[in-house]
Design a protein around this motif. Structure first.
Motif, short mmCIF file in Angstrom:
data_model
loop_
_atom_site.label_atom_id
_atom_site.label_comp_id
_atom_site.label_asym_id
_atom_site.label_seq_id
_atom_site.Cartn_x
_atom_site.Cartn_y
_atom_site.Cartn_z
N PHE A 179 31.78 -31.79 99.74
CA PHE A 179 32.00 -33.62 99.90
C PHE A 179 31.36 -34.29 98.59
CE2 PHE A 179 32.77 -33.09 103.82
CZ PHE A 179 34.11 -32.95 104.11
N PRO A 180 31.89 -34.80 97.41
CA PRO A 180 31.03 -35.46 96.46
C PRO A 180 30.14 -36.76 96.89
CG PRO A 180 34.03 -36.02 96.37
CD PRO A 180 33.59 -35.47 97.82
N GLY A 181 29.46 -37.02 96.51
CA GLY A 181 28.56 -38.64 96.20
C GLY A 181 27.31 -38.47 97.25
N CYS A 182 27.23 -36.64 97.27
CA CYS A 182 25.70 -35.93 97.83
C CYS A 182 24.36 -36.47 96.94
CB CYS A 182 25.53 -34.83 98.15
SG CYS A 182 24.35 -34.30 98.62
N GLU A 183 24.85 -36.46 95.42
CA GLU A 183 23.76 -37.26 94.36
C GLU A 183 23.48 -38.05 94.25
OE1 GLU A 183 27.11 -36.58 93.29
OE2 GLU A 183 27.03 -34.21 94.42
N GLU A 184 24.18 -39.10 94.41
CA GLU A 184 24.05 -40.58 94.53
C GLU A 184 23.98 -41.83 95.73
OE1 GLU A 184 26.77 -42.07 92.32
OE2 GLU A 184 27.92 -40.73 92.75
N CYS A 185 23.16 -42.00 95.77
CA CYS A 185 23.21 -43.03 97.14
C CYS A 185 23.91 -44.20 97.15
CB CYS A 185 21.60 -43.41 97.37
SG CYS A 185 20.66 -42.48 98.13
N GLY A 186 24.63 -43.80 97.83
CA GLY A 186 26.43 -45.34 97.97
C GLY A 186 25.26 -46.90 99.03
N PHE A 187 24.71 -46.44 100.20
CA PHE A 187 23.98 -47.67 100.98
C PHE A 187 25.07 -48.43 101.76
CE2 PHE A 187 20.50 -46.41 98.18
CZ PHE A 187 19.31 -46.36 98.86
N ARG A 188 26.16 -48.06 102.31
CA ARG A 188 27.29 -48.71 102.27
C ARG A 188 28.64 -48.40 103.39
NH1 ARG A 188 31.53 -52.73 98.39
NH2 ARG A 188 30.51 -53.88 100.34
N GLY A 189 27.52 -47.04 103.82
CA GLY A 189 28.62 -46.62 104.65
C GLY A 189 29.50 -45.98 104.40
N THR A 190 31.01 -45.17 104.98
CA THR A 190 32.16 -45.17 104.05
C THR A 190 33.11 -45.22 105.48
OG1 THR A 190 31.31 -42.57 103.52
CG2 THR A 190 33.26 -42.64 104.10
N THR A 191 34.27 -45.85 105.20
CA THR A 191 35.45 -46.18 106.32
C THR A 191 35.93 -45.39 107.11
OG1 THR A 191 36.47 -45.95 104.79
CG2 THR A 191 36.09 -48.08 104.37
N ARG A 192 36.18 -45.29 108.19
CA ARG A 192 36.41 -45.30 109.03
C ARG A 192 38.13 -44.30 108.32
NH1 ARG A 192 35.27 -48.89 113.46
NH2 ARG A 192 35.04 -48.63 115.01
N LEU A 193 38.70 -45.04 107.67
CA LEU A 193 39.78 -44.18 107.05
C LEU A 193 39.60 -43.35 106.11
CD1 LEU A 193 42.44 -47.45 106.20
CD2 LEU A 193 43.47 -45.49 107.74
#
Lengths: 344, 344
Positions: free
Chosen positions: A120-134
């Protein structure tokens, strides 16, 4: 799905992957949870697995794509070639909760990526927002041919994991042996509730696929409804001796509202049992009202989440002829207990 | 900025735009709030406006881009050609809160777009996720030449609205008349706190731009720090007669932690006053400790948010020679009260 008899299902509830990844403690819990699943799967050899919500603890997930942890939780089942389906719990898309200590002198800890070869992409950066159910569901379905999960009808949004699976008869794959209904009971980004639209969807769908309520139906969602409180063995008004289970250590933490699902289920004779997770300190099955509808808790399977009760998994065994629905709990150490017959 | 003397600033606090847009009530509150601002601006003719946080109620905002409401809140000031700056409150990026009624038979109401000629995309669709502080700030700054807001240093993230503005002397634009510090006091997507990193940033910055603390400094953030509780006139231990204000109707709703900012401000003689919003039922200024540092509330300016105290705005007037810092509250109906001298 094609069900020879007996057909065996393992329920993994409240795994809570992805907690405190900035400490050594967090990732260790995920390894422990994977070990619980492996142990149960190897012992029971189920035909199917149901992930009963709170697969991850999104309020702890700093990386941009929480599917990374979701995927880790699926892997013991996938590695054994066993098909599965998932539903959402209240922690799966909860918004990130910043520890207040991170604003003190100690600062924000260095975040380590869970693994370097993540799909999965987005491992390198932090999102701090969770991921939507969809997004979580899309990522699961697109990447896994063994997944029977579905996004559910769009008009039920923001609840997502609403779908029905037919377990086919061993004689005739067109004929159903049992129907399994999955509901999203909310929580996280929206209230803990099964909506009126979901109730109507169930009424429409069950009428369509099982018009005369001839075949049995079993139900899965994450958060117990208020009805669980009325049968909880803690209360004097109910008879504990009808209940089967080994931990009765908490009050039922029920949904925030009841929009009619229980009334509909109660009135439908084909519905045999409801299975929920959410309360880590409860693992019982109790009969609800006069009619033989059972309300069951699963068993806390994860090392993530609160509570230190021993980990295990609820097993469901379905026999076609004569029809029977049996359940028990298998512990991490192989010990079995709390067997109960949910049909008669 | 260039400050002739006197230089006048209007503080708009807790406007709470964008509430309940699926009802007639919500949009009417925004019109009322715009009317408050217009009335104060026309009467006071300030040189500068400060939006003191809770500009919008993001937990009510269904559209994809909350900047749509943020922008509406800025427009009375922009329409008059007055420069401004903004800071964040705890409601500005709060996640959407689904009303539980929307899951009952009544269902999710039809969402109407606030206006059809909006400059922002995402009006047509619902996002139900709020808009991040960074996006809100980016959208404001990029589209408004009158905005003096800044995103603040990246190392202070997740707090965003941290910056300093120099008000120049009328004689020499290189020379400062006063420095205005803006802090993001958190809340919404992360805890209500001013972090240790923000404290260090202030120490570094103030040493750099005002090394000998010769020029006065005033401070703005949204949520009162714990120190406000110690001077709150409700408490017996403090002398109410040193405080100036007209509403003392609530307990101070303070930040969740104190990471050192108050100690640093208290020890710096050039810091004259701190201005906060957040408590709609408080509008006082009280002296803090022996040193002449004033702790002030603004005045609830918006029809959004809780409370029905009459709306108004705190005004700050800065005179260069001799230096003086004066403040009062101007009400929607033009009435002035609670004048206080914050320098002496």
């Amino acid at each position: 799905m094609h069900g020879g008899a007996p057909f065996k299902i393992a329920l993994f509830a409240d795994l809570h992957f992805g907690e405190d990844t900035w400490t050594a403690w967090g990732p260790r819990q995920d390894l422990n949870s994977a070990r619980v699943m492996s142990s149960v799967l190897d012992q029971e050899q189920p035909d199917f697995v149901i992930y009963l919500g709170d697969v991850i603890t999104a309020n702890n997930v700093v990386v941009k794509n929480a599917s990374l942890y979701w995927d880790k939780a699926l892997s013991p089942t996938r590695n054994r070639g066993i098909p599965w389906s998932t539903i959402f719990g209240n922690h799966d898309d909860a918004p990130f909760e910043w520890p207040i200590e991170w604003f003190s002198q100690s600062g924000i800890p260095q975040i380590h990526c869970p693994d370097t070869n993540s799909p999965f992409p987005g491992c390198e950066e932090c999102g701090f927002r969770g991921t939507t159910r969809l997004e979580l569901m899309k990522n699961e379905i697109e990447r896994n041919s063994l997944s029977y999960s579905k996004k559910g009808p769009k008009n039920l949004w923001p609840s997502v994991s609403n779908y029905v699976l037919k377990l086919s008869s061993s004689d005739d794959s067109q004929k159903a042996m049992i129907f399994m209904y999955f509901f999203d009971s909310g929580g996280g980004s929206y209230p803990k509730v099964i909506s009126d639209s979901q109730v109507k969807w169930f009424q429409r769908k069950s009428k369509e696929v099982n018009p005369h309520a001839r075949m049995p139906e079993i139900i899965f969602w994450h958060i117990p409804s208020e009805a669980y409180k009325t049968v909880a063995p803690k209360f004097e008004t109910t008879s504990k001796h009808y209940c089967v289970g080994s931990i009765f250590s908490e009050d039922v933490a029920a949904q925030e509202g009841e929009m009619g699902i229980m009334k509909v289920l109660e009135e439908r004779p084909s519905v045999k049992a409801v299975f929920v997770g959410h309360n880590h300190g409860l693992d019982w099955c109790c009969p609800y009202t006069k009619k033989l509808l059972w309300l069951c808790f699963a068993r806390h399977s994860g090392y993530g989440g609160y509570g230190n009760w021993d980990r295990g998994a609820r097993i469901i065994e379905i026999n076609e002829r004569p029809f029977s629905l049996k359940s028990w709990i298998t512990m991490e150490d192989g010990h079995l207990h709390s067997e109960v017959l949910l049909s008669s």
